[in-house]
Every structure is written in structure tokens, then in C-alpha cells.
Design a protein around this motif. Structure first.
Motif, PDB file in Angstrom:
ATOM      1  N   ILE A 488      -2.494 -19.884 -53.885  1.00 17.87           N
ATOM      2  CA  ILE A 488      -3.580 -18.973 -54.267  1.00 17.87           C
ATOM      3  C   ILE A 488      -4.081 -18.197 -53.056  1.00 17.87           C
ATOM      4  CG2 ILE A 488      -5.912 -18.855 -55.235  1.00 17.87           C
ATOM      5  CD1 ILE A 488      -5.245 -21.336 -56.880  1.00 17.87           C
ATOM      6  N   ASP A 489      -4.114 -18.850 -51.919  1.00 15.78           N
ATOM      7  CA  ASP A 489      -4.493 -18.182 -50.667  1.00 15.78           C
ATOM      8  C   ASP A 489      -3.552 -17.008 -50.396  1.00 15.78           C
ATOM      9  OD1 ASP A 489      -5.049 -17.400 -48.074  1.00 15.78           O
ATOM     10  OD2 ASP A 489      -4.923 -19.404 -47.221  1.00 15.78           O
ATOM     11  N   ASP A 490      -2.244 -17.262 -50.503  1.00 13.10           N
ATOM     12  CA  ASP A 490      -1.258 -16.203 -50.269  1.00 13.10           C
ATOM     13  C   ASP A 490      -1.413 -15.050 -51.254  1.00 13.10           C
ATOM     14  OD1 ASP A 490      -0.208 -17.682 -48.194  1.00 13.10           O
ATOM     15  OD2 ASP A 490       1.406 -18.554 -49.394  1.00 13.10           O
ATOM     16  N   ALA A 491      -1.788 -15.377 -52.494  1.00 12.81           N
ATOM     17  CA  ALA A 491      -1.880 -14.360 -53.538  1.00 12.81           C
ATOM     18  C   ALA A 491      -3.188 -13.568 -53.482  1.00 12.81           C
ATOM     19  CB  ALA A 491      -1.733 -15.008 -54.917  1.00 12.81           C
ATOM     20  N   SER A 492      -4.179 -14.070 -52.723  1.00 10.47           N
ATOM     21  CA  SER A 492      -5.531 -13.482 -52.738  1.00 10.47           C
ATOM     22  C   SER A 492      -5.780 -12.504 -51.606  1.00 10.47           C
ATOM     23  CB  SER A 492      -6.575 -14.606 -52.695  1.00 10.47           C
ATOM     24  OG  SER A 492      -6.420 -15.486 -53.773  1.00 10.47           O
ATOM     25  N   HIS A 493      -4.741 -11.892 -51.061  1.00 10.47           N
ATOM     26  CA  HIS A 493      -4.930 -11.011 -49.902  1.00 10.47           C
ATOM     27  C   HIS A 493      -5.811  -9.806 -50.231  1.00 10.47           C
ATOM     28  CE1 HIS A 493      -1.777  -8.676 -51.885  1.00 10.47           C
ATOM     29  NE2 HIS A 493      -1.059  -9.782 -51.925  1.00 10.47           N
ATOM     30  N   SER A 494      -5.901  -9.420 -51.502  1.00 13.95           N
ATOM     31  CA  SER A 494      -6.760  -8.285 -51.867  1.00 13.95           C
ATOM     32  C   SER A 494      -8.151  -8.723 -52.317  1.00 13.95           C
ATOM     33  CB  SER A 494      -6.097  -7.476 -53.000  1.00 13.95           C
ATOM     34  OG  SER A 494      -5.939  -8.273 -54.153  1.00 13.95           O
ATOM     35  N   ASN A 495      -8.435 -10.027 -52.223  1.00 16.88           N
ATOM     36  CA  ASN A 495      -9.740 -10.571 -52.616  1.00 16.88           C
ATOM     37  C   ASN A 495     -10.241 -11.506 -51.512  1.00 16.88           C
ATOM     38  OD1 ASN A 495     -11.971 -11.772 -53.800  1.00 16.88           O
ATOM     39  ND2 ASN A 495     -10.971 -12.161 -55.762  1.00 16.88           N
ATOM     40  N   PRO A 496     -10.770 -10.951 -50.403  1.00  4.88           N
ATOM     41  CA  PRO A 496     -11.188 -11.767 -49.257  1.00  4.88           C
ATOM     42  C   PRO A 496     -12.175 -12.879 -49.599  1.00  4.88           C
ATOM     43  CG  PRO A 496     -11.116  -9.455 -48.651  1.00  4.88           C
ATOM     44  CD  PRO A 496     -10.920  -9.507 -50.133  1.00  4.88           C
ATOM     45  N   PRO A 497     -13.193 -12.667 -50.459  1.00  6.29           N
ATOM     46  CA  PRO A 497     -14.122 -13.759 -50.782  1.00  6.29           C
ATOM     47  C   PRO A 497     -13.421 -14.956 -51.427  1.00  6.29           C
ATOM     48  CG  PRO A 497     -15.070 -11.654 -51.409  1.00  6.29           C
ATOM     49  CD  PRO A 497     -13.650 -11.391 -51.063  1.00  6.29           C
ATOM     50  N   LEU A 498     -12.522 -14.683 -52.370  1.00  4.96           N
ATOM     51  CA  LEU A 498     -11.789 -15.778 -53.016  1.00  4.96           C
ATOM     52  C   LEU A 498     -10.901 -16.481 -52.002  1.00  4.96           C
ATOM     53  CD1 LEU A 498     -10.852 -17.389 -55.477  1.00  4.96           C
ATOM     54  CD2 LEU A 498      -9.130 -15.607 -55.891  1.00  4.96           C
ATOM     55  N   ARG A 499     -10.266 -15.706 -51.151  1.00  6.07           N
ATOM     56  CA  ARG A 499      -9.374 -16.292 -50.150  1.00  6.07           C
ATOM     57  C   ARG A 499     -10.146 -17.225 -49.215  1.00  6.07           C
ATOM     58  NH1 ARG A 499      -4.991 -12.694 -46.799  1.00  6.07           N
ATOM     59  NH2 ARG A 499      -3.306 -14.092 -47.423  1.00  6.07           N
ATOM     60  N   GLU A 500     -11.321 -16.801 -48.788  1.00  8.37           N
ATOM     61  CA  GLU A 500     -12.133 -17.634 -47.906  1.00  8.37           C
ATOM     62  C   GLU A 500     -12.578 -18.909 -48.607  1.00  8.37           C
ATOM     63  OE1 GLU A 500     -13.735 -19.071 -44.623  1.00  8.37           O
ATOM     64  OE2 GLU A 500     -12.518 -17.237 -44.764  1.00  8.37           O
ATOM     65  N   ARG A 501     -12.927 -18.780 -49.883  1.00  4.14           N
ATOM     66  CA  ARG A 501     -13.382 -19.951 -50.647  1.00  4.14           C
ATOM     67  C   ARG A 501     -12.234 -20.943 -50.823  1.00  4.14           C
ATOM     68  NH1 ARG A 501     -16.182 -21.573 -56.163  1.00  4.14           N
ATOM     69  NH2 ARG A 501     -18.099 -21.668 -55.013  1.00  4.14           N
ATOM     70  N   VAL A 502     -11.062 -20.442 -51.151  1.00  2.00           N
ATOM     71  CA  VAL A 502      -9.901 -21.313 -51.355  1.00  2.00           C
ATOM     72  C   VAL A 502      -9.539 -22.015 -50.053  1.00  2.00           C
ATOM     73  CG1 VAL A 502      -7.406 -21.257 -51.774  1.00  2.00           C
ATOM     74  CG2 VAL A 502      -8.962 -20.073 -53.328  1.00  2.00           C
ATOM     75  N   ARG A 503      -9.611 -21.297 -48.947  1.00  2.00           N
ATOM     76  CA  ARG A 503      -9.294 -21.914 -47.653  1.00  2.00           C
ATOM     77  C   ARG A 503     -10.297 -23.015 -47.302  1.00  2.00           C
ATOM     78  NH1 ARG A 503      -7.528 -16.722 -43.825  1.00  2.00           N
ATOM     79  NH2 ARG A 503      -5.490 -16.370 -44.855  1.00  2.00           N
TER      80      ARG A 503
END
Length: 518
Positions: A488-503
Motif C-alpha cells: 500500500i505504501d508503494d501504491a500511495s505515491h500520489s496520496n502523501p497523507p495515506l502513505r505517511e499513515r501506512v508507514r
């Protein structure tokens, strides 16, 4: 291959003690532990210097993981290892499995009770393999081992450079004695590939391949190659049957099927008897046909010939026709399978277009996101785009994602998670109503408690106390979750807030015994 009549493993080990070390295959986690404990009450295989080496390896493990032998019955395993006895199954934590494997590789374990997964270890040969049973639960029913399964395990017997021959022993099952010892290495079942057309498969093909390359991929993959080879083999068998069928024609005379043919007359007599039976005699036309047959037999005399030869040839032809029908069914199934790959591809593509992932070769946001996923792509993508992963508390997100692609075991007991899973059930129901196939929406609420508690800082011991799961099960749930978060982190490059939350979720749960190094 020999048979051993023994319920107590000590009797079996005594019978093979000149051919150790041994792998003792058992189809049940709990049974591996029970049998190891039984053997440990009577046998100790190690000299003092060997015991010291085992203890050193155990203490090294304990220094890194102080509680590793304190859970459940693991204290018994610690003692057994120092006697040269061990067990190995998927329920063990990776740390313990690694320790057991290292001790076995270093020839410090003389009897290892294990499930069939251990047979895949090419570096774990033994002088002897034993089978506690030749029946196993395959997820649906108890069944006898296939030849392929048996020889995969039996093949562990015989260490290169140490043993001239390998020894295989099977414990006779009193309930199923006829199902023991029938294995034939010449009849090992073939392993066939099966191309799975997942959403990721379709998206990747559309993204990176031309139409011609896609068609080639669907029709010339390894599975299709196997099918074409099988088709050629079947065609060869059909030619053999045709030749044999033609040879049988030489046994028939010119009177075959005529009134004077004894075989034809027998056929008519059987028909006459059938029509005279209570079931047929009152049916319209039966009496007329009986009289017709009677006149036919009276007006024509049977010729004298070796009709038994004709009868044998006829029976042979009927058997050949039966075999031919079976082969033709196989041939048709093979041809349909290749077409099925194309049909599955078109079907999955239509589902993705209907959901708004793609249009022909144009990718939309959902399609680009799903392209980076490799498990339950549609379900995960819809979870993300529904906003649930951003709206819910992180511990709830961890619990929900842990259930992706999870199928609970028969006897698992896990408490319900402390959050409401209704939104997830509703989302899944909406997707089912949109005709998304169930296999693309595999999700279970069962592991939610485990992931939620782990995120909140609970220990592995706490999870083992409150569920029926074993260490290996818990570790598997969390590690699969960590891998899914990475996707999900790899797929969320266009959604920084989601990427940060997943990380952040991944950072919190990637700890202690379940830590994963990428």
C-alpha cells in the motif's frame, strides 16, 4: 521400505536405531509435540559434549529472545533438544524453527518429528524417514497421501556421502491397513502449472504488453505448454487405440450382423427376453417386435463358426471405444483450458472497466493504485478509496488489513476485535452486488484481534494466552500485514497523507519476534 507396527514412537525408534538420524513425519502439529515428548521420556541420544553444544545454541537464542522457551509447552522443547530430539511445524515461531533447523544441520538432533513442510528443505536429509500415518487432512477431508507427496517426504532418506541406502518405514494404521505401503514411484502424479488471472495480471499486461504479446502470454505460458504436450501424448494414444481397433476387425467374418451370425442371434434373443419382462411387455409395439424377432430366428439358421473369437474381438473393441471416449474428454478439456485463459482475462478486464479502474488501455486512479498490489487488489483498492484507512484509528486499520486474504482454520479461536467491522462487511457486500467474484474479496474478521492488540503494544505471550493460535500463526499474521502495508505504501505515491499513515502503522507493528527485514 518396511512396515513398523507401533503406537509408541519408542518402539519404532528402537527398530531403526541403527539407521539414525531420522525424520518422523506426522500430519498434525499437536501430534508432533506429543510424540516427541513420549520419546523423550525413554531416549537420550547425545553425549555430554554434544549436550553442551546444544545448550550453547539455546542460550544464544535466549539472550536475544529471553521469553522464547517460556510460552506454553516450549520449556519441554528446550529439554528435548538437549536429548537430541525435536519437533518442527508451522506453529513454531520462526526463531524456534531456525534453531531446530540449525541443530539438525549440525547433526545434534537424532530424531525430528515434523510435518510435511519440512520435506521441502533440500538441505535436511536423514538416514531414515518414518511415517506415523499415510493419511492427512487436506483442508476438506482426510485422504491417503498421493504418490508425489509420499516420495517427496520419503526422498529425504539417504544422506549423500554418509548412507549407501536410505530407509523408509511406515507405521501400520490398524483402521486403514489396506492403505499402507501401496506407493509406486513409477506412478508419481505429474505437477501441472495453472495460470491465475488476477486483477494485477490483467493490469500489468495492459500496462506493459501489446495485444499480440498478451495473446502470446495467455496461449504460450508454461501451463499452456504442458497442456499442448498432454494433447500430443493423448493424440498418440488415440492413434494406438485406432490401430488396435482396426486389428480386431480381422476376427470378424462376412456374416457379421446377418441373420446367420450367432452373435447377432444372441443379441436378438436378449432383446426378446427384455421385451417379455414385466417392465416392457405391455408397452405399445412390444408384442409386435417379439413376433418379428421370433419369425426372424425361425426363418434363418445359425451358421457354425468360432463365434467366441468374434465375441472376444467385439468386447475388445467396446473396451477400446470406452478408452477412446475418455481420452477425447481429456482432449476437449485441454483445448477448453487454453480458451478459458483468454475468457478469464476478458472477464477480469470487464470487471475492472465496470469498477472504473481502466477503460480499454487508459488507466484511472484506481487502476494505477491496484497495479502496485499483489493480493486482493480490488478489495484493498476499494478500502483505500472508501476513505476507511484514513478515517479509522490506526489500530483498527491494522486489524482490518490483517484479515485480507485470510482463511481461518478449522479449530481457531480468536476473540472478536474491539472495533466495529460493519463498514468493511458493507463494502464487501456492495462489491459482491457489483458482481465482483468472491475470490477477489477474501477477507476475515478473525485476525483483527491479533493485529489490533499487537499495534497497541501487547506481547506475543498475551496473544497466545487469549487465542488458540500458536507462535508461528501469530507471526505469520503480522508479517503478512507488514508486507501488505509495504504494498500500500508503494501504491500511495500520489496520496502523501495515506502513505505517511501506512508507514507509521508499519513502524509500530514491525517489532520484536515479528520484525521483517526487507
Amino acid at each position: 521400505m518396511e512396515r513398523v507396527e507401533a503406537e509408541n514412537p519408542s518402539v519404532a525408534i528402537e527398530a531403526v536405531q541403527d539407521h539414525l538420524p531420522a525424520l518422523y513425519f506426522v500430519f498434525g502439529r499437536a501430534r508432533t509435540e506429543e510424540l516427541a515428548s513420549e520419546l523423550g521420556r525413554e531416549w537420550d541420544f547425545l553425549f555430554q559434549d554434544e549436550k553442551e553444544k546444544v545448550l550453547q545454541a539455546i542460550e544464544e537464542t535466549e539472550r536475544e529472545h529471553p521469553e522464547i522457551f517460556q510460552r506454553g509447552h516450549r520449556r519441554i522443547l528446550r529439554k528435548l533438544l538437549q536429548q537430541g530430539i525435536g519437533y518442527h511445524h508451522a506453529g513454531l515461531s520462526p526463531i524456534l524453527k531456525n534453531l531446530v533447523e540449525r541443530l539438525y544441520e549440525n547433526r545434534l538432533l537424532w530424531v525430528l518429528f515434523c510435518t510435511e513442510t519440512f520435506a521441502a528443505g533440500v538441505n535436511f536429509p536423514a538416514a531414515t524417514t518414518l511415517f506415523y500415518s499415510c493419511r492427512k487432512w487436506d483442508g476438506k477431508e482426510f485422504r491417503t497421501l498421493m504418490n508425489r507427496e509420499f516420495f517427496q517426504m520419503a526422498g529425504r532418506a539417504g544422506r549423500r556421502g554418509f548412507d549407501r541406502v536410505g530407509h523408509v518405514y511406515i507405521k501400520i494404521d490398524d483402521k486403514f491397513p489396506e492403505q499402507t505401503g501401496f506407493f509406486n514411484e513409477g506412478e508419481v502424479e505429474s505437477v501441472y502449472g495453472r495460470l491465475t488471472i488476477s486483477p494485477n495480471t490483467v493490469l500489468s499486461l495492459l500496462k506493459w504488453k501489446t495485444d499480440e504479446e498478451i495473446e502470446q502470454f495467455l496461449t504460450q505460458n508454461f501451463s499452456a505448454y504442458q497442456e499442448r504436450r498432454s494433447e500430443r501424448e493423448i493424440q498418440g494414444l488415440l492413434e494406438q487405440l485406432k490401430g488396435r481397433h482396426g486389428q480386431m476387425e480381422a476376427y470378424f467374418c462376412d456374416q457379421r450382423g446377418e441373420a446367420s451370425c450367432p452373435l447377432q442371434r444372441r443379441k436378438l434373443i436378449r432383446e426378446q427376453k427384455r421385451l417379455k419382462s414385466a417392465k416392457y411387455k405391455n408397452r405399445p409395439g412390444s408384442r409386435e417386435r417379439i413376433n418379428e424377432i421370433k419369425r426372424f430366428l425361425a426363418e434363418n439358421q445359425a451358421q457354425r463358426c468360432l463365434h467366441e473369437v468374434c465375441a472376444d474381438a467385439r468386447d475388445e473393441q467396446e473396451a477400446l471405444n470406452y478408452q477412446r471416449a475418455g481420452l477425447m474428454n481429456q482432449m476437449n478439456a485441454i483445448k477448453q483450458q487454453t480458451r478459458r485463459y483468454i475468457q478469464e482475462y476478458q472477464f477480469v478486464k470487464s470487471v475492472l472497466e465496470k469498477l472504473g479502474y481502466i477503460h480499454d488501455r487508459e488507466f484511472y486512479a484506481r487502476g494505477n493504485f491496484a497495479l502496485e498490489l499483489h493480493v486482493q487488489e480490488i478489495f484493498i483498492t476499494e478500502l483505500v478509496f472508501s476513505g476507511l484507512l484514513e478515517e479509522l484509528p490506526p489500530e483498527d486499520v491494522a486489524g482490518i488489513l490483517a484479515g485480507v486474504d485470510y482463511v481461518p482454520g478449522r479449530r481457531e479461536f480468536v476473540p472478536a476485535p474491539p472495533y466495529d467491522p460493519t463498514p468493511v462487511y458493507e463494502l464487501r457486500e456492495e462489491l459482491l452486488n457489483a458482481e465482483v467474484p468472491p475470490q477477489f474479496l477474501v477477507w476475515s474478521n478473525t485476525p483483527g484481534f491479533v493485529a489490533h492488540a499487537w499495534y497497541k503494544g501487547e506481547s506475543l505471550s498475551y496473544l497466545l494466552e487469549h487465542t488458540s493460535l500458536q507462535e508461528g500463526d501469530v507471526v505469520s499474521i503480522i508479517r503478512r500485514l507488514i508486507d501488505l502495508l509495504r504494498q500500500i505504501d508503494d501504491a500511495s505515491h500520489s496520496n502523501p497523507p495515506l502513505r505517511e499513515r501506512v508507514r507509521e502503522i508499519r513502524r509500530v507493528i514491525d517489532r520484536d519476534e515479528v520484525a521483517v527485514v526487507f
